[in-house]
Design a protein around this motif. Structure first.
Motif, mmCIF file in Angstrom:
data_model
loop_
_atom_site.group_PDB
_atom_site.id
_atom_site.type_symbol
_atom_site.label_atom_id
_atom_site.label_comp_id
_atom_site.label_asym_id
_atom_site.label_seq_id
_atom_site.Cartn_x
_atom_site.Cartn_y
_atom_site.Cartn_z
ATOM 1 N N PRO A 1 0.819 -1.212 0.000
ATOM 2 C CA PRO A 1 0.000 0.000 0.000
ATOM 3 C C PRO A 1 0.854 1.264 0.000
ATOM 4 O O PRO A 1 1.862 1.329 0.695
ATOM 5 N N PRO A 2 0.503 2.272 -0.761
ATOM 6 C CA PRO A 2 1.238 3.535 -0.680
ATOM 7 C C PRO A 2 0.971 4.228 0.650
ATOM 8 O O PRO A 2 -0.092 4.076 1.239
ATOM 9 N N GLY A 3 1.958 4.984 1.088
ATOM 10 C CA GLY A 3 1.856 5.609 2.407
ATOM 11 C C GLY A 3 0.676 6.555 2.551
ATOM 12 O O GLY A 3 0.187 6.767 3.658
ATOM 13 N N ARG A 4 0.184 7.102 1.450
ATOM 14 C CA ARG A 4 -0.932 8.046 1.555
ATOM 15 C C ARG A 4 -2.200 7.358 2.051
ATOM 16 O O ARG A 4 -3.123 8.044 2.518
ATOM 17 N N TYR A 5 -2.269 6.045 1.968
ATOM 18 C CA TYR A 5 -3.440 5.353 2.510
ATOM 19 C C TYR A 5 -3.518 5.496 4.023
ATOM 20 O O TYR A 5 -4.573 5.259 4.621
ATOM 21 N N PHE A 6 -2.393 5.849 4.660
ATOM 22 C CA PHE A 6 -2.386 5.994 6.111
ATOM 23 C C PHE A 6 -2.722 7.408 6.562
ATOM 24 O O PHE A 6 -2.843 7.659 7.758
ATOM 25 N N LEU A 7 -2.844 8.327 5.612
ATOM 26 C CA LEU A 7 -3.092 9.714 6.005
ATOM 27 C C LEU A 7 -4.373 9.909 6.809
ATOM 28 O O LEU A 7 -4.418 10.792 7.663
ATOM 29 N N PRO A 8 -5.435 9.136 6.592
ATOM 30 C CA PRO A 8 -6.617 9.317 7.454
ATOM 31 C C PRO A 8 -6.343 9.081 8.934
ATOM 32 O O PRO A 8 -7.124 9.533 9.775
ATOM 33 N N THR A 9 -5.273 8.392 9.278
ATOM 34 C CA THR A 9 -4.982 8.144 10.694
ATOM 35 C C THR A 9 -4.016 9.164 11.259
ATOM 36 O O THR A 9 -3.471 8.971 12.354
ATOM 37 N N LEU A 10 -3.804 10.256 10.553
ATOM 38 C CA LEU A 10 -2.781 11.218 10.975
ATOM 39 C C LEU A 10 -3.014 11.769 12.371
ATOM 40 O O LEU A 10 -2.054 11.964 13.123
ATOM 41 N N LEU A 11 -4.254 12.047 12.730
ATOM 42 C CA LEU A 11 -4.478 12.689 14.034
ATOM 43 C C LEU A 11 -4.012 11.811 15.186
ATOM 44 O O LEU A 11 -3.202 12.257 16.015
ATOM 45 N N PRO A 12 -4.480 10.573 15.297
ATOM 46 C CA PRO A 12 -3.969 9.743 16.389
ATOM 47 C C PRO A 12 -2.495 9.404 16.236
ATOM 48 O O PRO A 12 -1.762 9.341 17.226
ATOM 49 N N VAL A 13 -2.018 9.204 15.011
ATOM 50 C CA VAL A 13 -0.602 8.877 14.809
ATOM 51 C C VAL A 13 0.275 10.021 15.301
ATOM 52 O O VAL A 13 1.273 9.807 15.993
ATOM 53 N N ALA A 14 -0.103 11.246 14.968
ATOM 54 C CA ALA A 14 0.686 12.407 15.393
ATOM 55 C C ALA A 14 0.740 12.481 16.918
ATOM 56 O O ALA A 14 1.798 12.728 17.511
ATOM 57 N N LEU A 15 -0.395 12.256 17.555
ATOM 58 C CA LEU A 15 -0.450 12.338 19.014
ATOM 59 C C LEU A 15 0.341 11.213 19.656
ATOM 60 O O LEU A 15 1.123 11.430 20.592
ATOM 61 N N LEU A 16 0.176 9.991 19.147
ATOM 62 C CA LEU A 16 0.860 8.841 19.744
ATOM 63 C C LEU A 16 2.369 8.942 19.571
ATOM 64 O O LEU A 16 3.137 8.618 20.485
ATOM 65 N N LEU A 17 2.815 9.382 18.404
ATOM 66 C CA LEU A 17 4.260 9.515 18.198
ATOM 67 C C LEU A 17 4.843 10.533 19.177
ATOM 68 O O LEU A 17 5.944 10.331 19.704
ATOM 69 N N TYR A 18 4.110 11.599 19.439
ATOM 70 C CA TYR A 18 4.612 12.597 20.397
ATOM 71 C C TYR A 18 4.634 12.020 21.806
ATOM 72 O O TYR A 18 5.566 12.288 22.575
ATOM 73 N N LEU A 19 3.637 11.226 22.152
ATOM 74 C CA LEU A 19 3.647 10.576 23.463
ATOM 75 C C LEU A 19 4.867 9.670 23.592
ATOM 76 O O LEU A 19 5.521 9.633 24.643
ATOM 77 N N GLY A 20 5.163 8.950 22.516
ATOM 78 C CA GLY A 20 6.344 8.095 22.546
ATOM 79 C C GLY A 20 7.618 8.908 22.681
ATOM 80 O O GLY A 20 8.551 8.500 23.386
ATOM 81 N N PHE A 21 7.660 10.055 22.024
ATOM 82 C CA PHE A 21 8.834 10.921 22.103
ATOM 83 C C PHE A 21 9.021 11.431 23.526
ATOM 84 O O PHE A 21 10.136 11.425 24.072
ATOM 85 N N LYS A 22 7.936 11.869 24.133
ATOM 86 C CA LYS A 22 8.018 12.355 25.520
ATOM 87 C C LYS A 22 8.480 11.245 26.445
ATOM 88 O O LYS A 22 9.217 11.485 27.406
ATOM 89 N N GLN A 23 8.053 10.025 26.153
ATOM 90 C CA GLN A 23 8.400 8.911 27.030
ATOM 91 C C GLN A 23 9.892 8.604 26.997
ATOM 92 O O GLN A 23 10.491 8.245 28.012
ATOM 93 N N ILE A 24 10.503 8.723 25.808
ATOM 94 C CA ILE A 24 11.906 8.345 25.700
ATOM 95 C C ILE A 24 12.843 9.473 26.109
ATOM 96 O O ILE A 24 14.033 9.232 26.330
ATOM 97 N N LEU A 25 12.345 10.680 26.202
ATOM 98 C CA LEU A 25 13.224 11.776 26.583
ATOM 99 C C LEU A 25 13.593 11.670 28.051
ATOM 100 O O LEU A 25 12.738 11.340 28.887
#
Lengths: 476, 261
Positions: free
Chosen positions: A418-442
Motif C-alpha cells: 500500500p502507498p503511504g498516503r493510505y495511512f493519512l486518514p490516521t494522521l491525528l492519532p498517529v501524530a499524538l501517539l508519536l509525540y507521546l512516545g517521544f516524551k516517554q523516551i526523553l
C-alpha cells in the motif's frame, strides 16, 4: 476570568500554525506542476466528465472520451513524463480521428488507475463536479489550481480538527496540540498529497472530523455529537476504502461506552479488545476476498463461504517476505516520496527516520503500559477518560493497519501497495501517539523541551526535503 | 547507572534495527526507476561525435556529467567541448581527458570555471575523439526517443570500420540512480537533465552561481508556464519570505515556552 496573557498563550500557537499551514499549502500547490501528483490526471478527468460532460465516468465513457489537447500540452509544457522518469505510453495524435482516448494515454502504471464508476467510489468527484462545471471556461491548468485550492481548504479544516482534537484529549496544556498539529503540518508527503486532486484529501478530512467528534463524544457525551459521528462515519466510508477502519473504531467506542457501566476488570476489557482486533482482521480478509472481483458488498456477502480462504492468515516464509516488502514500501512512501513515486528523499534519511520511529514505537509501548494498562503508576498521569480515549485511538490505528494490509494478506500479492498516503486518514492519532512516545523516551530533565524539540525536528526534516529534494529535482 | 547503559544500548539497537529494515530496497528501483539509459549507446570514434544542446537554468554552470560506456582497454583521449551552440565555431571550454580515466557505466564529470552568466542560456556540449586515435570501445549512453524538452542530440555517426569489432548488445544496465544534491543556500548545485527515454544522452549539469542571481533564476523557473499568481516570480519570493517569518515566529514561541517552564 481568563487574562489576556492566557488567552494569547492559548490562541497564538493555533493562529501561527494555521497561517503556516495556509502558506505551506500555497507553496505545495505552486511548486508541484499540474498533474505531478499521484493519480491527479485520473481524478481530474473523472471530475471533469461528471461536471462538464454531464456523464458518469464508466469504462465505456472513458473509451469514447478523447485525450484533451490541452491536457496533452500541459504534460509536455511541464515535462511531466520527464519529471516522472517515464516515457509516454503512446505517441499521441489528438487531431486526426480516431482520437486517442484518455484511458489509453494515462495511466502509466496500471490499467486500474482510471477512476471509473463501478470500481471506484465517486462521492468526492461528484461533490467537486459543480466547481469543475463552473470553471469550464478557464484554461485547464487554471481548473487544476482551483480544484487544488479546494483540497487546501479541506486540509486546513483537517489542521483545525487536529488542534481541537489534541486540546480535548490533553486540555491542561497546549503542548500536545502544538506537537501533534506541527507534525501534521510539517510532514511533506501530507501536504503534497492533500493539496492535490485526489480522494485521499477527502478521506483524510472526513477521518479528521471523525476523530474530533469521537473525542468530543467521549468528553461531552451529547446525543447530537453521536449523531454527527455516525453521519461522518457513513460519509467517510463512502469516500474511499482506506477509511473503512472508521467502522470498527465506532464499534469499539460503542462497546466501550456500553461495557463501562458494568465495571469489568481491565484484563477482560483488554481481552475483548484483542478479540475485536482479531475479528476485524478475519472479517477484513474475508470481505476483501469476497469483493475482490469488485462486486457489491451485498452480492459478495452471499458468496462469502465460497470465497473465504482464511489459510492466508497462517504466516509462511513467502508471506512474511511479502509483508516485509509491502511494509517497507508503505514506510518509504509515507515519509518521503513525491510526484509519481519518482521523487524521493535519500534512502539514508529513511534509515534515520526508521530508526527514530522504531525508538518512538518503543516509547509508545512503554507509555501505554505505564499510564493506560497498568494501574500501579503513581501518581496517575491520566484521568479515566483520557485512558479510554487513548485506548480507542490506538485501536483505530490498529484497525487502519488491518484495513490497509488486508488486501495484501487476502490476495497474497503486492498489487495493493500500500502507498503511504493510505495511512493519512490516521494522521491525528498517529501524530499524538508519536509525540507521546517521544516524551516517554526523553530523559526527565529534557521533558520540558519535548514540544520545541519535536517541532524543530520536523521543521528541519521538512525544510531539508524541500530544499534538497523537491525543488532541485523539479526545478534543477 | 547499569540500567541507564542498558536503556541507551537498547535504544541504539532499536535505532539500527529500524535503519536496517529500510536498507535500500532493490525492488523500488526496478519497479519505479527503469533503466532509462540502456536503450542506446552512441559509439565514439575519431570519425563520429556526439553533440547535445541544452538549456542552463541557473547562473554558475561549472560541471557537466556524462554517462559513459567504456568496455575496452581504451588508450585514446576524449575531447569535451562546450559551445554557445552546436553550430558555433569557438569553444567556451575545451578539455582533453584520457579515456582510460572514464569508468564504465558511470558518470564522468567535466568541470570548469563557473560561467556566471549561464542562466537561461543555451549551450551545446560536444564529445569526440582526437584524430588518429585507436578505435576504442567508448560510448555515450542515450535513449531511443526524444524526451529532453530543452535540447536534442546530434550524432554524427562514423562509417563502419574495415574490421568491425563484434558489437555486444548492451547488457541490461542497472537503473540510474536519481540525482539529489545540495541546492540552497550554501552550495549552489542543481541537477540539469532528468530525461532518459529520448534521443538525448544522459547528462547532469551543476551550477555554483552567486546567491541572489540563483534565487532570482529559481523564482523565474518556479513561475515558468504557470498561471494566476503562480506565474509571477515575485509570488515565490513573497511566499517563501512569509513562510520563513512564520517559522521564526513558531520556533521562537515554542522554545520560549519550553525554556521558561
Amino acid at each position: 476570568m481568563i487574562g489576556f496573557r492566557e488567552k494569547y498563550n492559548n490562541w497564538a500557537p493555533f493562529l501561527i500554525l494555521f497561517a503556516l499551514a495556509l502558506i505551506r499549502g500555497l507553496i505545495f500547490i505552486s511548486i508541484f506542476p499540474p498533474w505531478l501528483a499521484p493519480d491527479e490526471p485520473a481524478h481530474f478527468e473523472a471530475i471533469r466528465i461528471i461536471g462538464q460532460l454531464n456523464q458518469t465516468p464508466t469504462e465505456e465513457v472513458y473509451q469514447q472520451t478523447p485525450m484533451l489537447p490541452d491536457m496533452l500540452s500541459l504534460f509536455d509544457k511541464f515535462s511531466i513524463w520527464q519529471e516522472s522518469l517515464r516515457t509516454p505510453t503512446i505517441t499521441l495524435d489528438t487531431t486526426t480521428p480516431p482520437l486517442v482516448p484518455f484511458a489509453s494515454y494515462y495511466p502509466p502504471i496500471s490499467q486500474g488507475s482510471v477512476v471509473a464508476a463501478g470500481s471506484y467510489p465517486l462521492i468526492y468527484h461528484t461533490l467537486l463536479a459543480p466547481i469543475s462545471a463552473f470553471t469550464e471556461s478557464l484554461a485547464l491548468d487554471q481548473q487544476v489550481y482551483i480544484l487544488r485550492l479546494v483540497s487546501l481548504l479541506l486540509t486546513l479544516a483537517m489542521i483545525v480538527s487536529s488542534w481541537f482534537f489534541a486540546r480535548m484529549v490533553f486540555p491542561n496544556t497546549t503542548d500536545f496540540a502544538i506537537a501533534a498539529t506541527s507534525f501534521i503540518i510539517f510532514l511533506p508527503t501530507q501536504f503534497h498529497i492533500n493539496t492535490a486532486i485526489n480522494t485521499d484529501v477527502a478521506a483524510t478530512f472526513a477521518a479528521s472530523v471523525f476523530y474530533l467528534l469521537l473525542v468530543s463524544v467521549m468528553v461531552y457525551q451529547r446525543w447530537w455529537l453521536w449523531l454527527g459521528l455516525v453521519v461522518v462515519t457513513a460519509f467517510g466510508l463512502s469516500i474511499k476504502p482506506t477509511t473503512i477502519f472508521l467502522a470498527p473504531t465506532l464499534v469499539l467506542l460503542i462497546s466501550g461506552v456500553w461495557l463501562k457501566k458494568y465495571r469489568l476488570p481491565r484484563a477482560l476489557l483488554f481481552g475483548g479488545l484483542f478479540l475485536l482486533v482479531g475479528l476485524t482482521l478475519v472479517g477484513a480478509v474475508a470481505l476483501f476476498q469476497a469483493t475482490e472481483a469488485r462486486r457489491s458488498v451485498f452480492s459478495a456477502l452471499q458468496t462469502l463461504p465460497q470465497t473465504t480462504n482464511l489459510a492466508v492468515l497462517i504466516p509462511t516464509r513467502e508471506s512474511l517476505t511479502l509483508y516485509f516488502a509491502t511494509a517497507q514500501f508503505a514506510f518509504v512512501t509515507f515519509w518521503g516520496v513525491f510526484g509519481w513515486a519518482n521523487i524521493h528523499i535519500p534512502f539514508y534519511w529513511l534509515g534515520l527516520l526508521a530508526g527514530f520511529i522504531f525508538v518512538l514505537l518503543i516509547g509508545i509501548a512503554v507509555y501505554y503500559w505505564k499510564n493506560v494498562v497498568s494501574s500501579r503508576q503513581q501518581p496517575q498521569m491520566l484521568t479515566d477518560k483520557q485512558r479510554a480515549i487513548l485506548v480507542v485511538l490506538l485501536g483505530s490505528v490498529i484497525f487502519a493497519l488491518i484495513g490497509i494490509f488486508a488486501p495484501i494478506i487476502a490476495s497474497q500479492t503486492d498489487r495493493w501497495g500500500p502507498p503511504g498516503r493510505y495511512f493519512l486518514p490516521t494522521l491525528l492519532p498517529v501524530a499524538l501517539l508519536l509525540y507521546l512516545g517521544f516524551k516517554q523516551i526523553l530523559p526527565g530533565r529534557l521533558n520540558r523541551l519535548a514540544a520545541p524539540l519535536w517541532v524543530t525536528i520536523w521543521i528541519l526534516f521538512d525544510t531539508a526535503t524541500l530544499l534538497y529534494v523537491i525543488l532541485p529535482v523539479i526545478y534543477g | 547507572m547499569v540500567k541507564r547503559y542498558w536503556v541507551v544500548f537498547g535504544a541504539i539497537v532499536i535505532f539500527l534495527l529500524g535503519w536496517g529494515v529500510t536498507a535500500r530496497p532493490a525492488w523500488f528501483y526496478s519497479t519505479n526507476y527503469p533503466a532509462l539509459y540502456s536503450t542506446q549507446q552512441l559509439q565514439l570514434s575519431h570519425s563520429s561525435r556526439v553533440m547535445q544542446s541544452f538549456l542552463a537554468r541557473y547562473p554558475g554552470l561549472y560541471r557537466i556529467e556524462i554517462h559513459f560506456s567504456n568496455h575496452g582497454k581504451n588508450t585514446g583521449r576524449l575531447v569535451f567541448r562546450l559551445k554557445e551552440s552546436c553550430s558555433a565555431n569557438a569553444d567556451l571550454v575545451t578539455q582533453v581527458v584520457p579515456e582510460a580515466s572514464i569508468a564504465d557505466n558511470a558518470e564522468f564529470a567535466f568541470e570548469f570555471p563557473p560561467l556566471d552568466q549561464s542562466a537561461f542560456r543555451e549551450y551545446c556540449l560536444v564529445l569526440e575523439q582526437l584524430p588518429d586515435q585507436p578505435l576504442d570501445e567508448l560510448a555515450v549512453y542515450a535513449s531511443s526517443t526524444n524526451l529532453y524538452p530543452d535540447g536534442a542530440t546530434i550524432f554524427d555517426a562514423a562509417p563502419p570500420p574495415a574490421h568491425p569489432a563484434e558489437r555486444v548488445p548492451p547488457a541490461a544496465s542497472p537503473p540510474v540512480k536519481p540525482r539529489y544534491f545540495v541546492y540552497l543556500p550554501a552550495i549552489f548545485n542543481s541537477h540539469g537533465s532528468k530525461d532518459r527515454h529520448g534521443y538525448d544522452i544522459g547528462f547532469n549539469i551543476y551550477y555554483a552561481g552567486p546567491l541572489l542571481p540563483t534565487l532570482q533564476a529559481l523564482s523565474i523557473n518556479l513561475a515558468r508556464h504557470k498561471t494566476f499568481l503562480f506565474g509571477q516570480p515575485w509570488f515565490y519570493l513573497a511566499i517563501f519570505a512569509l513562510y520563513l517569518i512564520g517559522l521564526i515566529f513558531l520556533l521562537h514561541y515554542v522554545w520560549r515556552r519550553g525554556v521558561n517552564r
